[in-house]
Write a protein that holds these residues in place. Structure first.
Motif, PDB file in Angstrom:
ATOM      1  N   ASP A   7       0.833  -1.204   0.000  1.00 45.81           N
ATOM      2  CA  ASP A   7       0.000   0.000   0.000  1.00 45.81           C
ATOM      3  C   ASP A   7       0.867   1.254   0.000  1.00 45.81           C
ATOM      4  OD1 ASP A   7      -2.298  -1.484  -0.022  1.00 45.81           O
ATOM      5  OD2 ASP A   7      -2.600  -1.378   2.160  1.00 45.81           O
ATOM      6  N   GLY A   8       1.972   1.214   0.730  1.00 42.25           N
ATOM      7  CA  GLY A   8       2.888   2.369   0.767  1.00 42.25           C
ATOM      8  C   GLY A   8       3.524   2.618  -0.588  1.00 42.25           C
ATOM      9  N   ASP A   9       3.900   1.544  -1.285  1.00 40.33           N
ATOM     10  CA  ASP A   9       4.486   1.689  -2.625  1.00 40.33           C
ATOM     11  C   ASP A   9       3.476   2.287  -3.598  1.00 40.33           C
ATOM     12  OD1 ASP A   9       6.920   0.696  -1.824  1.00 40.33           O
ATOM     13  OD2 ASP A   9       6.532  -1.345  -2.542  1.00 40.33           O
ATOM     14  N   VAL A  10       2.239   1.843  -3.506  1.00 33.49           N
ATOM     15  CA  VAL A  10       1.200   2.355  -4.392  1.00 33.49           C
ATOM     16  C   VAL A  10       0.968   3.841  -4.120  1.00 33.49           C
ATOM     17  CG1 VAL A  10      -1.277   2.219  -4.911  1.00 33.49           C
ATOM     18  CG2 VAL A  10       0.057   0.134  -4.705  1.00 33.49           C
ATOM     19  N   LEU A  11       0.961   4.230  -2.837  1.00 32.50           N
ATOM     20  CA  LEU A  11       0.778   5.648  -2.489  1.00 32.50           C
ATOM     21  C   LEU A  11       1.921   6.504  -3.046  1.00 32.50           C
ATOM     22  CD1 LEU A  11      -0.534   5.430   1.202  1.00 32.50           C
ATOM     23  CD2 LEU A  11      -1.785   6.161  -0.824  1.00 32.50           C
ATOM     24  N   LYS A  12       3.158   6.005  -2.948  1.00 25.13           N
ATOM     25  CA  LYS A  12       4.313   6.749  -3.483  1.00 25.13           C
ATOM     26  C   LYS A  12       4.205   6.890  -4.998  1.00 25.13           C
ATOM     27  CE  LYS A  12       7.661   5.480   0.061  1.00 25.13           C
ATOM     28  NZ  LYS A  12       8.878   4.718   0.349  1.00 25.13           N
ATOM     29  N   LYS A  13       3.827   5.788  -5.663  1.00 26.67           N
ATOM     30  CA  LYS A  13       3.694   5.835  -7.118  1.00 26.67           C
ATOM     31  C   LYS A  13       2.605   6.816  -7.534  1.00 26.67           C
ATOM     32  CE  LYS A  13       5.420   1.218  -8.052  1.00 26.67           C
ATOM     33  NZ  LYS A  13       5.099  -0.130  -8.503  1.00 26.67           N
ATOM     34  N   ASN A  14       1.500   6.818  -6.822  1.00 27.93           N
ATOM     35  CA  ASN A  14       0.408   7.738  -7.147  1.00 27.93           C
ATOM     36  C   ASN A  14       0.833   9.183  -6.898  1.00 27.93           C
ATOM     37  OD1 ASN A  14      -1.345   5.766  -7.998  1.00 27.93           O
ATOM     38  ND2 ASN A  14      -2.300   5.497  -5.978  1.00 27.93           N
ATOM     39  N   ALA A  15       1.625   9.435  -5.853  1.00 27.27           N
ATOM     40  CA  ALA A  15       2.090  10.794  -5.564  1.00 27.27           C
ATOM     41  C   ALA A  15       3.023  11.282  -6.676  1.00 27.27           C
ATOM     42  CB  ALA A  15       2.807  10.828  -4.219  1.00 27.27           C
ATOM     43  N   VAL A  16       3.873  10.377  -7.168  1.00 24.34           N
ATOM     44  CA  VAL A  16       4.786  10.747  -8.263  1.00 24.34           C
ATOM     45  C   VAL A  16       3.985  11.011  -9.527  1.00 24.34           C
ATOM     46  CG1 VAL A  16       6.610   9.887  -9.776  1.00 24.34           C
ATOM     47  CG2 VAL A  16       6.787   9.577  -7.306  1.00 24.34           C
ATOM     48  N   LYS A  17       3.012  10.156  -9.808  1.00 20.74           N
ATOM     49  CA  LYS A  17       2.190  10.337 -10.994  1.00 20.74           C
ATOM     50  C   LYS A  17       1.394  11.638 -10.906  1.00 20.74           C
ATOM     51  CE  LYS A  17       1.515   5.521 -12.277  1.00 20.74           C
ATOM     52  NZ  LYS A  17       0.543   4.442 -12.386  1.00 20.74           N
ATOM     53  N   LYS A  18       0.918  11.953  -9.736  1.00 20.17           N
ATOM     54  CA  LYS A  18       0.105  13.140  -9.542  1.00 20.17           C
ATOM     55  C   LYS A  18       0.945  14.411  -9.758  1.00 20.17           C
ATOM     56  CE  LYS A  18      -3.476  14.512  -6.328  1.00 20.17           C
ATOM     57  NZ  LYS A  18      -3.954  14.339  -4.973  1.00 20.17           N
ATOM     58  N   GLY A  19       2.196  14.402  -9.269  1.00 17.85           N
ATOM     59  CA  GLY A  19       3.068  15.567  -9.389  1.00 17.85           C
ATOM     60  C   GLY A  19       3.775  15.641 -10.724  1.00 17.85           C
ATOM     61  N   GLY A  20       3.769  14.611 -11.507  1.00 23.33           N
ATOM     62  CA  GLY A  20       4.472  14.600 -12.782  1.00 23.33           C
ATOM     63  C   GLY A  20       5.929  14.198 -12.563  1.00 23.33           C
ATOM     64  N   TYR A  21       6.649  14.122 -13.651  1.00 20.31           N
ATOM     65  CA  TYR A  21       8.045  13.722 -13.568  1.00 20.31           C
ATOM     66  C   TYR A  21       8.913  14.854 -13.030  1.00 20.31           C
ATOM     67  CZ  TYR A  21       6.890   9.533 -16.169  1.00 20.31           C
ATOM     68  OH  TYR A  21       6.365   8.348 -16.558  1.00 20.31           O
ATOM     69  N   PHE A  22       8.582  16.080 -13.391  1.00 18.89           N
ATOM     70  CA  PHE A  22       9.365  17.231 -12.964  1.00 18.89           C
ATOM     71  C   PHE A  22       8.456  18.261 -12.323  1.00 18.89           C
ATOM     72  CE2 PHE A  22      11.514  15.657 -16.819  1.00 18.89           C
ATOM     73  CZ  PHE A  22      12.751  15.347 -16.282  1.00 18.89           C
ATOM     74  N   ALA A  23       8.955  18.885 -11.288  1.00 17.71           N
ATOM     75  CA  ALA A  23       8.248  20.008 -10.691  1.00 17.71           C
ATOM     76  C   ALA A  23       8.618  21.262 -11.482  1.00 17.71           C
ATOM     77  CB  ALA A  23       8.654  20.165  -9.226  1.00 17.71           C
ATOM     78  N   VAL A  24       7.875  22.329 -11.293  1.00 18.18           N
ATOM     79  CA  VAL A  24       8.126  23.574 -12.011  1.00 18.18           C
ATOM     80  C   VAL A  24       9.539  24.072 -11.717  1.00 18.18           C
ATOM     81  CG1 VAL A  24       7.429  25.989 -12.205  1.00 18.18           C
ATOM     82  CG2 VAL A  24       5.692  24.200 -12.064  1.00 18.18           C
ATOM     83  N   TRP A  25       9.985  23.982 -10.492  1.00 21.33           N
ATOM     84  CA  TRP A  25      11.325  24.471 -10.129  1.00 21.33           C
ATOM     85  C   TRP A  25      12.417  23.602 -10.749  1.00 21.33           C
ATOM     86  CZ3 TRP A  25      11.570  29.170  -8.927  1.00 21.33           C
ATOM     87  CH2 TRP A  25      10.522  29.779  -8.240  1.00 21.33           C
ATOM     88  N   ASP A  26      12.135  22.310 -10.910  1.00 23.18           N
ATOM     89  CA  ASP A  26      13.093  21.438 -11.596  1.00 23.18           C
ATOM     90  C   ASP A  26      13.285  21.900 -13.038  1.00 23.18           C
ATOM     91  OD1 ASP A  26      13.398  19.858  -9.356  1.00 23.18           O
ATOM     92  OD2 ASP A  26      11.912  18.370 -10.014  1.00 23.18           O
TER      93      ASP A  26
END
Length: 165
Positions: A7-26
């Motif tokens: 469940d923790g891995d799925v939450l991390k994957k969903n958080a990455v997917k939600k934020g995209g590969y790069f943040a605006v500052w990146d």
């Protein structure tokens, strides 16, 4: 226990997917880094070229003529019989007569900051007339039969002449 870890891995994957590969500052950092690299490259490529400050012509190991871009040319004292200077449009044409006979006709383009041998009677090929123009402080043109050396002002003595094509 195994399901908590999954469940923790799925939450991390969903958080990455939600934020995209790069943040605006990146992306901003990457763009700034790319601009700095391009700026350095252009600075070295365009500004790093050492333009010739002028041209020095020597015959038999003695300087016979000097031309400084922006100031003009001067025939060395005592060499007036060997060197003549004429103006053709925006160019200065310097004719150097060899002591054993013959001549080299050198064209200096002050606006383009370059010089080249236009004509010579040193051999049937006139190899020096086919050498690349002097445009940088390491440029050299040599006419062996007439013992003529044309180089950029400030050039080092250990320079090797360029080969014409």
């Amino acid at each position: 226990m195994g399901s908590n870890h999954a469940d923790g891995d799925v939450l991390k994957k969903n958080a990455v997917k939600k934020g995209g590969y790069f943040a605006v500052w990146d992306l901003a950092v990457y763009v700034l880094l790319a601009a700095a690299i391009v700026g350095l490259f252009l600075g070295v490529w365009l500004g790093g070229r050492n333009k010739a400050a002028g041209i020095e012509i020597s015959a038999d190991g003695e300087t016979v003529y000097t031309y400084v871009f922006g100031k003009g040319g001067a025939v060395a004292k005592g060499k007036e019989a060997l060197v003549s200077e004429t103006v053709e449009g925006d160019c200065v044409v310097v004719t150097v007569r060899a002591q054993g006979g013959g001549y080299n006709e050198i064209v200096i383009e002050p606006n383009g900051k370059k010089a080249y041998v236009r004509n010579a009677d040193c051999s049937y090929k006139s190899d020096c007339a086919h050498m690349p123009a002097i445009t940088a402080e390491n440029g050299v043109i040599v006419c062996v039969p007439h013992a003529l050396v044309m180089r950029a002002l400030g050039a080092k003595d250990d320079l090797k002449p360029s080969v014409g094509g």
